[in-house]
Design a protein around this motif. Structure first.
Motif, PDB file in Angstrom:
ATOM      1  N   ARG A 161       0.979  -1.085   0.073  1.00 31.78           N
ATOM      2  CA  ARG A 161      -0.079   0.010  -0.101  1.00 31.78           C
ATOM      3  C   ARG A 161       1.068   1.197  -0.194  1.00 31.78           C
ATOM      4  N   SER A 162       2.058   1.383   0.786  1.00 27.12           N
ATOM      5  CA  SER A 162       2.857   2.429   0.819  1.00 27.12           C
ATOM      6  C   SER A 162       3.681   2.507  -0.510  1.00 27.12           C
ATOM      7  N   GLY A 208       1.523   7.350  -6.575  1.00 34.54           N
ATOM      8  CA  GLY A 208       0.509   8.303  -6.818  1.00 34.54           C
ATOM      9  C   GLY A 208      -1.057   7.602  -6.927  1.00 34.54           C
ATOM     10  N   PHE A 209      -1.088   6.172  -6.525  1.00 35.68           N
ATOM     11  CA  PHE A 209      -2.353   5.568  -6.563  1.00 35.68           C
ATOM     12  C   PHE A 209      -2.930   5.647  -5.086  1.00 35.68           C
ATOM     13  N   GLN A 210      -3.968   6.756  -5.166  1.00 35.04           N
ATOM     14  CA  GLN A 210      -4.673   6.851  -3.949  1.00 35.04           C
ATOM     15  C   GLN A 210      -5.847   7.623  -4.019  1.00 35.04           C
ATOM     16  N   PRO A 211      -6.941   7.259  -3.283  1.00 32.96           N
ATOM     17  CA  PRO A 211      -7.050   6.377  -2.193  1.00 32.96           C
ATOM     18  C   PRO A 211      -7.195   4.800  -2.956  1.00 32.96           C
ATOM     19  N   ILE A 212      -6.839   3.918  -2.283  1.00 33.00           N
ATOM     20  CA  ILE A 212      -7.124   2.580  -2.512  1.00 33.00           C
ATOM     21  C   ILE A 212      -8.476   2.113  -2.094  1.00 33.00           C
ATOM     22  N   THR A 213      -9.157   1.832  -2.955  1.00 35.07           N
ATOM     23  CA  THR A 213     -10.764   1.589  -2.656  1.00 35.07           C
ATOM     24  C   THR A 213     -10.951   0.324  -2.417  1.00 35.07           C
ATOM     25  N   ASP A 214     -10.360  -0.965  -2.958  1.00 39.96           N
ATOM     26  CA  ASP A 214     -10.507  -2.213  -2.681  1.00 39.96           C
ATOM     27  C   ASP A 214      -9.243  -3.229  -2.841  1.00 39.96           C
ATOM     28  N   ARG A 224      -7.408   4.883  -7.249  1.00 45.33           N
ATOM     29  CA  ARG A 224      -7.611   6.065  -8.018  1.00 45.33           C
ATOM     30  C   ARG A 224      -6.163   6.719  -8.404  1.00 45.33           C
ATOM     31  N   TYR A 225      -5.834   7.144  -9.677  1.00 47.88           N
ATOM     32  CA  TYR A 225      -4.510   7.722  -9.918  1.00 47.88           C
ATOM     33  C   TYR A 225      -5.305   9.027 -10.671  1.00 47.88           C
ATOM     34  N   GLY A 226      -4.850  10.048  -9.779  1.00 48.40           N
ATOM     35  CA  GLY A 226      -5.622  11.065 -10.256  1.00 48.40           C
ATOM     36  C   GLY A 226      -7.010  11.342 -10.166  1.00 48.40           C
ATOM     37  N   SER A 227      -7.644  11.433 -11.286  1.00 46.13           N
ATOM     38  CA  SER A 227      -9.179  11.212 -11.296  1.00 46.13           C
ATOM     39  C   SER A 227      -9.644  10.122 -11.912  1.00 46.13           C
TER      40      SER A 227
END
Length: 102
Positions: free
Chosen positions: A51-52, A58-64, A77-80
């Motif tokens: 996760r770190s 740049g992958f945030q937030p992690i949704t699943d 998400r990566y950006g939008s």
């Protein structure tokens, strides 16, 4: 072939097998019932480390995040943009990065 390479090859081929070792026994290979199971193997990175790494890329937030078929399946998400990632649990490398369709 150079002289040095020839000497090393001949030495490797004629080096005696140490006593007490059965030459017919295959070399031990890491294998575990959980290698492609429902949980990471004992040699895998912790999920928090993965996760770190993803957050630093740049992958945030992690949704699943789920561990399926020997890999982390992560939606983030990566950006939008929504992304579906597959991550190697042992190295933390991203194996697949695709748009998340669902």
């Amino acid at each position: 072939m150079s002289f040095v390479a020839t000497v090393l090859l001949v030495n490797a081929l004629t080096f005696p097998i140490p006593p007490g070792i059965d030459p017919n026994t295959p070399a031990p290979i890491y294998d575990s019932p959980d290698l492609y199971g429902a949980e990471p193997s004992v040699i895998a990175l912790d999920y928090s480390t993965i996760r770190s790494k993803l957050h630093s890329l740049g992958f945030q937030p992690i949704t699943d995040a789920r561990f399926v078929g020997g890999r982390w399946k992560i939606k983030a998400r990566y950006g939008s943009k929504r992304r579906a990632l597959e991550v190697d649990p042992d190295s933390g490398l991203i194996i697949s990065d695709r748009p998340d369709r669902g």
